[in-house]
Enzyme design. Sequence first.
Site, short mmCIF file in Angstrom:
data_model
loop_
_atom_site.label_atom_id
_atom_site.label_comp_id
_atom_site.label_asym_id
_atom_site.label_seq_id
_atom_site.Cartn_x
_atom_site.Cartn_y
_atom_site.Cartn_z
N LYS A 148 17.89 20.80 -11.49
CA LYS A 148 17.16 19.55 -11.69
C LYS A 148 18.02 18.47 -12.34
O LYS A 148 18.82 18.73 -13.23
CB LYS A 148 15.93 19.80 -12.58
CG LYS A 148 14.84 20.62 -11.94
CD LYS A 148 14.24 19.95 -10.70
CE LYS A 148 13.51 18.67 -11.03
NZ LYS A 148 12.32 18.88 -11.85
N HIS A 203 0.83 -1.22 0.00
CA HIS A 203 0.00 0.00 0.00
C HIS A 203 0.87 1.26 0.00
O HIS A 203 0.42 2.33 0.43
CB HIS A 203 -0.95 0.03 1.20
CG HIS A 203 -1.77 -1.21 1.36
ND1 HIS A 203 -2.93 -1.43 0.66
CD2 HIS A 203 -1.56 -2.32 2.13
CE1 HIS A 203 -3.43 -2.62 1.01
NE2 HIS A 203 -2.62 -3.18 1.90
N LYS A 235 -1.19 -3.86 -38.98
CA LYS A 235 0.27 -3.75 -39.03
C LYS A 235 0.82 -2.63 -38.14
O LYS A 235 1.74 -2.85 -37.34
CB LYS A 235 0.75 -3.48 -40.46
CG LYS A 235 0.15 -4.35 -41.54
CD LYS A 235 0.51 -5.80 -41.38
CE LYS A 235 -0.10 -6.61 -42.50
NZ LYS A 235 -1.57 -6.47 -42.65
N TYR A 273 -11.17 -13.23 -44.87
CA TYR A 273 -10.36 -12.00 -44.85
C TYR A 273 -11.23 -10.78 -45.11
O TYR A 273 -12.16 -10.80 -45.94
CB TYR A 273 -9.26 -12.09 -45.92
CG TYR A 273 -8.39 -10.84 -45.95
CD1 TYR A 273 -7.33 -10.69 -45.07
CD2 TYR A 273 -8.67 -9.81 -46.84
CE1 TYR A 273 -6.56 -9.54 -45.07
CE2 TYR A 273 -7.90 -8.65 -46.85
CZ TYR A 273 -6.85 -8.52 -45.96
OH TYR A 273 -6.08 -7.38 -45.96
N GLU A 313 10.75 7.55 -16.59
CA GLU A 313 9.45 8.19 -16.70
C GLU A 313 8.82 7.88 -18.06
O GLU A 313 7.62 7.63 -18.17
CB GLU A 313 9.59 9.70 -16.53
CG GLU A 313 9.99 10.14 -15.12
CD GLU A 313 10.15 11.65 -15.02
OE1 GLU A 313 9.22 12.37 -15.44
OE2 GLU A 313 11.19 12.11 -14.53
N SER A 318 16.47 20.39 -16.67
CA SER A 318 15.31 21.25 -16.89
C SER A 318 15.73 22.47 -17.69
O SER A 318 16.84 22.98 -17.53
CB SER A 318 14.73 21.70 -15.55
OG SER A 318 13.84 22.78 -15.71
#
Length: 530
Positions: free
Chosen positions: A351, A224, A393, A385, A358, A345
């Site tokens: 940063k 949790h 594709k 078909y 991410e 950044s």
Amino acid sequence: MESLLVSSSTTSSSSLSTSPIFSSSKHSLIPKPLNLSFSLLNSTARLALLTCAAQQMNSPPSTAAATKEVKLWGGRFEESVTDAVEKFTESISFDKALYKQDIMGSKAHASMLAKQGLMSDSDRDTILKGLEEIEGQIEAGQFVWRTDREDVHMNIEAALTDLVGEPAKKLHTARSRNDQVATDFRLWCRDAIDGIISRIKNLQIALVELALHNEGLIVPGYTHLQRAQPVLLQHLLLAYVEQLERDAGRLLDCRARLNFCPLGACALAGTGLPIDRFITSDALGFTGPMRNSIDAVSDRDFVLELLSANSITAVHLSRLGEEWVLWASEEFGFLTPSDKVSTGSSIMPQKKNPDPMELVRGKSARVIGDLVSLLVLCKGLPHAYNRDLQEDKEPVFDSVKAIVGMLEVSAEFAQNVSFNRERIQKALPAGHLDATTLADYLVKKGIPFRTSHDIVGRSVALCVSRNCELQDLSLDELNSLNPVFDKDVYEYLGVENSIKKFKSYGSTGSECVAGQLDYWIDKLSISRDR
């Protein structure tokens, strides 16, 4: 008097066909008689008129203004498709990725036709040589893909006809684009699966090596997203290795099921010609030909399975990305990615972002979306078909590209991170991670687990009120909760002692984790010296 229109090189043939100067036919743009007299035109206009006519009549077929080529299927048609229809229905812009598989299938088919007496050995050799030349042109970037030839199959067949002439017209004997594309796509997916599995193994190796470099490091285990029990970092990393092993297993299962050959099923009903589908199946490395010709051309289960397997893999990678992004935050500070796998950044100079993971988390959404697209595509299709299946594709190409990138960058990230032992060790005392081990102690003393749970719960409440840890409680304080506590209780308290008490198979105990590591080192052929 009709107006004089001078076309540019970008004018489409459909617009030229409506010009008052040019009439259309299947094969050329023919100047039509003008209802005007040259005497009414000045010399500049006359020259422009003649130049325009000459350019249109002499321009090569590859130019935009050239006459449309008659389709290979065009025998029963009297008119060409419109530019809008041609643009909307073409697939060469993406299915040219199947060229290698298409040529491979055509080679196998031509060889089978010759063996069955449906083509001479000479024609077969001519076709095989021509296909080799076309493949070389494609790989050298010299092949001209034509939209008017619709797809990879017709581009290659038409180019082969241009190259070798009449023998090429025999290649499509006992074959339809329906079974041809199904064969090509199975071959492509088979190759893709092999590539994905290879990259899964590379990530597994990177995670096992990362575990080897962090022997004995204890980290908080979470449920949790709340602190639960202490675990060895090696144990946690090996959990992802286990997930990836299942991912590889799903792909192998998918590969085994897709490895049956549709070629020779033709449009849907098979053929009355004496072909041997087992020959082509063997030549292409399939387990055997598909039993039912209708199923052979309409089945896309193998695509759904591949996309499903990719989606589950993407979810696993996303979870790894989420964990490492959290751990790299200042709030956790457990993990530091190197500059090689970090970005900055544009406005905040301080940063250092774990962007690759991410994006791994983010790209999982598109992989899942690709699966959903195909499920929706297939849900309403009658046998056999349908042209809808042209749309299978691009989601597959996208899914495979995304999952390959996610696996590669995850392995790269794993090779360029370090765990902050000092920060982790400072964080370990918080959260009463040894509470369950204390409950196990009481069970060993003969107290039922539910009673033990209650006693330890009250012990934790006492710690919270005094802002201390379980190991900080005196024996008298523990005895005030239950007299069964003895001085040996302190062998169970603290994360280091807690880790030592785990004994069950697969648990986070040091000996258990060492056994898990040995298993993966052997299975993945990893050197301990790396």
